[in-house]
Write a protein that holds these residues in place. Structure first.
Motif, PDB file in Angstrom:
ATOM      1  N   ILE A 167       0.861  -1.185   0.000  1.00 38.77           N
ATOM      2  CA  ILE A 167       0.000   0.000   0.000  1.00 38.77           C
ATOM      3  C   ILE A 167       0.896   1.233   0.000  1.00 38.77           C
ATOM      4  CG2 ILE A 167      -1.741   1.322   1.231  1.00 38.77           C
ATOM      5  CD1 ILE A 167      -2.847  -1.225   2.373  1.00 38.77           C
ATOM      6  N   TYR A 168       0.759   2.044  -1.031  1.00 36.60           N
ATOM      7  CA  TYR A 168       1.542   3.271  -1.168  1.00 36.60           C
ATOM      8  C   TYR A 168       0.671   4.459  -0.773  1.00 36.60           C
ATOM      9  CZ  TYR A 168       5.158   0.700  -3.719  1.00 36.60           C
ATOM     10  OH  TYR A 168       6.167  -0.184  -4.062  1.00 36.60           O
ATOM     11  N   PHE A 191       4.026   1.725   2.427  1.00 38.02           N
ATOM     12  CA  PHE A 191       5.030   2.647   1.902  1.00 38.02           C
ATOM     13  C   PHE A 191       4.564   4.079   2.169  1.00 38.02           C
ATOM     14  CE2 PHE A 191       5.265  -1.250  -0.460  1.00 38.02           C
ATOM     15  CZ  PHE A 191       6.615  -1.459  -0.728  1.00 38.02           C
ATOM     16  N   THR A 192       5.456   4.895   2.720  1.00 38.20           N
ATOM     17  CA  THR A 192       5.131   6.281   3.047  1.00 38.20           C
ATOM     18  C   THR A 192       6.148   7.221   2.413  1.00 38.20           C
ATOM     19  OG1 THR A 192       6.515   6.500   5.030  1.00 38.20           O
ATOM     20  CG2 THR A 192       4.352   5.427   5.301  1.00 38.20           C
ATOM     21  N   PRO A 194       9.380   9.228   2.129  1.00 37.45           N
ATOM     22  CA  PRO A 194      10.674   8.895   2.746  1.00 37.45           C
ATOM     23  C   PRO A 194      10.878   9.646   4.060  1.00 37.45           C
ATOM     24  CG  PRO A 194      10.951   9.165   0.386  1.00 37.45           C
ATOM     25  CD  PRO A 194       9.532   9.572   0.694  1.00 37.45           C
ATOM     26  N   GLY A 195      11.234   8.888   5.075  1.00 40.26           N
ATOM     27  CA  GLY A 195      11.528   9.474   6.382  1.00 40.26           C
ATOM     28  C   GLY A 195      10.331   9.731   7.263  1.00 40.26           C
ATOM     29  N   ASP A 196       9.128   9.361   6.827  1.00 43.62           N
ATOM     30  CA  ASP A 196       7.927   9.609   7.632  1.00 43.62           C
ATOM     31  C   ASP A 196       7.783   8.506   8.686  1.00 43.62           C
ATOM     32  OD1 ASP A 196       5.494  10.264   8.715  1.00 43.62           O
ATOM     33  OD2 ASP A 196       4.421  10.404   6.807  1.00 43.62           O
ATOM     34  N   ILE A 197       8.582   8.597   9.708  1.00 46.86           N
ATOM     35  CA  ILE A 197       8.633   7.565  10.743  1.00 46.86           C
ATOM     36  C   ILE A 197       7.305   7.461  11.483  1.00 46.86           C
ATOM     37  CG2 ILE A 197       9.841   6.781  12.809  1.00 46.86           C
ATOM     38  CD1 ILE A 197      11.499   6.760  10.213  1.00 46.86           C
ATOM     39  N   ARG A 198       6.654   8.595  11.719  1.00 46.75           N
ATOM     40  CA  ARG A 198       5.379   8.582  12.451  1.00 46.75           C
ATOM     41  C   ARG A 198       4.333   7.741  11.724  1.00 46.75           C
ATOM     42  NH1 ARG A 198       0.897  11.562  11.621  1.00 46.75           N
ATOM     43  NH2 ARG A 198       2.006  13.050  10.279  1.00 46.75           N
ATOM     44  N   THR A 199       4.192   7.960  10.425  1.00 46.04           N
ATOM     45  CA  THR A 199       3.184   7.218   9.676  1.00 46.04           C
ATOM     46  C   THR A 199       3.577   5.751   9.528  1.00 46.04           C
ATOM     47  OG1 THR A 199       2.600   9.232   8.484  1.00 46.04           O
ATOM     48  CG2 THR A 199       1.852   7.156   7.544  1.00 46.04           C
ATOM     49  N   GLN A 200       4.851   5.483   9.402  1.00 50.20           N
ATOM     50  CA  GLN A 200       5.302   4.087   9.318  1.00 50.20           C
ATOM     51  C   GLN A 200       4.974   3.335  10.610  1.00 50.20           C
ATOM     52  OE1 GLN A 200       9.439   4.212   8.129  1.00 50.20           O
ATOM     53  NE2 GLN A 200       8.957   5.339   6.248  1.00 50.20           N
ATOM     54  N   TRP A 210       5.337  -4.775   7.559  1.00 48.29           N
ATOM     55  CA  TRP A 210       6.537  -3.999   7.239  1.00 48.29           C
ATOM     56  C   TRP A 210       6.091  -2.618   6.822  1.00 48.29           C
ATOM     57  CZ3 TRP A 210       7.968  -1.452   2.754  1.00 48.29           C
ATOM     58  CH2 TRP A 210       9.316  -1.047   2.650  1.00 48.29           C
ATOM     59  N   ALA A 211       6.870  -1.610   7.156  1.00 46.01           N
ATOM     60  CA  ALA A 211       6.597  -0.245   6.711  1.00 46.01           C
ATOM     61  C   ALA A 211       7.920   0.427   6.398  1.00 46.01           C
ATOM     62  CB  ALA A 211       5.833   0.542   7.772  1.00 46.01           C
ATOM     63  N   GLY A 212       7.982   1.096   5.249  1.00 49.09           N
ATOM     64  CA  GLY A 212       9.213   1.747   4.839  1.00 49.09           C
ATOM     65  C   GLY A 212       8.951   2.898   3.895  1.00 49.09           C
ATOM     66  N   ASN A 213      10.012   3.358   3.244  1.00 50.19           N
ATOM     67  CA  ASN A 213       9.941   4.504   2.356  1.00 50.19           C
ATOM     68  C   ASN A 213       9.436   4.107   0.973  1.00 50.19           C
ATOM     69  OD1 ASN A 213      11.082   6.025   4.444  1.00 50.19           O
ATOM     70  ND2 ASN A 213      13.174   5.693   3.681  1.00 50.19           N
ATOM     71  N   SER A 214       8.745   5.025   0.320  1.00 49.05           N
ATOM     72  CA  SER A 214       8.182   4.725  -0.993  1.00 49.05           C
ATOM     73  C   SER A 214       9.244   4.585  -2.076  1.00 49.05           C
ATOM     74  CB  SER A 214       7.185   5.819  -1.394  1.00 49.05           C
ATOM     75  OG  SER A 214       7.826   7.085  -1.438  1.00 49.05           O
ATOM     76  N   ASP A 215      10.462   5.020  -1.803  1.00 52.48           N
ATOM     77  CA  ASP A 215      11.527   4.920  -2.801  1.00 52.48           C
ATOM     78  C   ASP A 215      12.414   3.691  -2.583  1.00 52.48           C
ATOM     79  OD1 ASP A 215      12.807   5.720  -0.497  1.00 52.48           O
ATOM     80  OD2 ASP A 215      13.747   7.506  -1.362  1.00 52.48           O
TER      81      ASP A 215
END
Length: 337
Positions: A167-168, A191-192, A194-200, A210-215
């Motif tokens: 999910i992006y 996927f959030t 990049p760097g959006d730790i709160r939403t991850q 798993w949650a990480g950066n969209s790139d």
């Protein structure tokens, strides 16, 4: 009645007093208790969707009680709680309507776009396109089901039987979809920005494995991906993340231009498709399913007059879950009708 009015795209909504609308034939008049705020509302206000009725009362995730009915609107009685979604009416005669694809109707009209919506104390709606609201949901928690939930559910169905689902963009729709997917035994990868730790963290709390950066690529290939963020550059990213035979579903009504990409990331019988609007069948299925899971909606509430602030907070991702306008207290005696 109080309402928030869009007079020109690209300008803030204006607080106005306007007459309470009268229900016409086949319509119900609804006292609005709550109205969810959707990214589509933002696209309308910002002028990215080009053909709104102006002036316009936005809002298409309406929860309220029926207070009056027009001629022939016999399904609902005064006092019943209903929800009003984006799809406001169809012609029922075109080839799309006749083939079970009313979401593509040539003459479809949409709540909060062609028809005044729920950023107001009252709204009228075609009774055939309203849904009973599950009894276990308070108004604020029910409102996001009417679009974030319905479009999310339709997107999930379009993704097929995917066991590993990406999910992006993890906003209102995604935080509902992840619960449905988990209930169905799927594994969700979020996927959030990049760097959006709160939403991850929020995505993991809601059930993502798993949650990480969209790139970046997920730790394993995906069977399907749904893109809710309106960013065209995520299409090639999602195609690279899905395995051969995988599906990428674009779940939004508006997206920035998709950049060119090499055929090799589409090759291998990968499928790229969009989701347009919703059907009443989607609503009936999802409203029956949501209480069984049960879907839990995370909401940030705002008073009606703070609609511009709510839209701005959505624009810049300042909250998790969904934003909902609180219009009126259902326990309050109706003072206008």
């Amino acid at each position: 009645m109080r309402a928030m009015m869009l007079e020109e795209p690209g300008t803030p909504l204006r607080a106005v007093d306007m007459p309470v609308p009268a229900p016409g034939a086949g319509q119900v008049l609804i006292r609005v208790h709550a109205c969810g705020i959707c990214r589509t509302d933002l696209h309308i206000v910002d002028g990215e969707l080009k053909e709104p009725k102006l002036p316009l009362v936005p809002g298409h995730q309406i929860v309220g009680t029926v207070v009056a009915t027009g001629e022939g609107a016999g399904r609902y009685a005064a006092g019943e709680r209903v929800g009003v979604p984006w799809l406001g009416s169809t012609c029922n005669t075109c080839r799309y309507c006749l083939s079970g694809r009313e979401n593509l109707c040539d003459s479809a009209r949409f709540t909060g776009y062609h028809i005044n919506g729920g950023f107001a104390e009252y709204a009228v709606a075609d009774y055939r396109f309203c849904f009973p609201v599950p009894a276990g949901y308070p108004d604020l928690q029910a409102a996001p089901l009417l679009c974030a939930g319905l479009i999310g559910y339709r997107s999930l169905v379009m993704a097929g039987e995917a066991e590993r689902l990406g999910i992006y963009g993890f906003g209102a729709a995604a935080h509902i979809v992840v619960q449905v997917a988990r209930f169905q035994g799927r594994h969700v990868y979020a996927f959030t920005r990049p760097g959006d730790i709160r939403t991850q963290k929020f995505a993991r709390d809601m059930g993502a494995v798993w949650a990480g950066n969209s790139d970046e690529l997920p730790p394993e290939e995906l069977d399907a991906a749904i893109i809710f963020a309106p960013a065209g550059e995520l299409v090639p990213a999602a195609l690279r993340a899905v395995a051969r035979g995988g599906v990428v579903v674009c779940g939004g009504i508006h997206m920035s231009d998709i950049p060119s990409f090499p055929y090799e990331i589409l090759w291998g019988e990968r499928v790229l498709r969009s989701v347009a609007n919703l059907t009443r069948r989607d609503g009936e299925e999802f409203m029956a399913l949501a209480p069984l899971i049960p879907v839990r909606t995370e909401v940030k509430s705002y008073p009606l007059e703070a609609a511009n602030q709510a839209l701005d907070d959505l624009r810049y991702g300042r909250f998790n879950g969904a934003a909902v306008l609180v219009i009126s207290d259902p326990a309050e005696q109706d003072r206008l009708v």
